[in-house]
Scaffold this motif. Structure first.
Motif: not given
Length: 128
Positions: A47-51, A57-62, A67-71, A82-84
């Motif tokens: 899992l990279v990210a969840a919304i 609510s959002t969740y991100y892998a460490d 760097r990443f944003t889920i929407s 979005q991956m920066n």
């Protein structure tokens, strides 16, 4: 029939950015949480990210925090990633997934078992 179609993958240099998009159909999108997973060759899908269903609510892998944003856009039935500041270790096939159960927050959708429907994946390659 639920369909999830990813787009936006490609080749980018380290430090660059990409935006992935997933278009969903065949489900009541606004009540289901969504996630982005990735799988590199020889590695487990992670899992990279969840919304959550509402987008609050959002969740991100460490490994991607900061760097990443889920929407999500519940009017368009889409979820984006979005991956920066991309790194070579971000190279993988990225998959969009829809939660197995409705109305769940992101923190409750952190394993593959929490998801029922999957897209076909889109390749992201980051060169050094």
């Amino acid at each position: 029939q639920v369909q999830l179609v990813e787009s936006g993958g490609g080749l980018v240099q380290a430090g660059g950015s990409l935006r992935l998009s997933c278009a969903a159909s065949g489900l009541t999108f606004r009540i289901y949480g969504m996630g982005w997973f990735r799988q590199a060759p020889g590695k487990e899908r992670e899992l990279v990210a969840a919304i959550g269903w509402s987008g609050v609510s959002t969740y991100y892998a460490d490994s991607v925090k900061g760097r990443f944003t889920i929407s999500r856009d519940n009017a368009k039935n889409t979820v984006d990633l979005q991956m920066n500041s991309l790194k070579p270790e971000d190279t993988a096939v990225y998959y969009c997934a829809a939660a197995r159960s409705p109305v769940r927050p992101a923190a409750a959708m952190t394993t593959r078992l929490d998801y029922e429907h999957w897209g076909q994946g889109t390749q992201v390659t980051v060169s050094s």
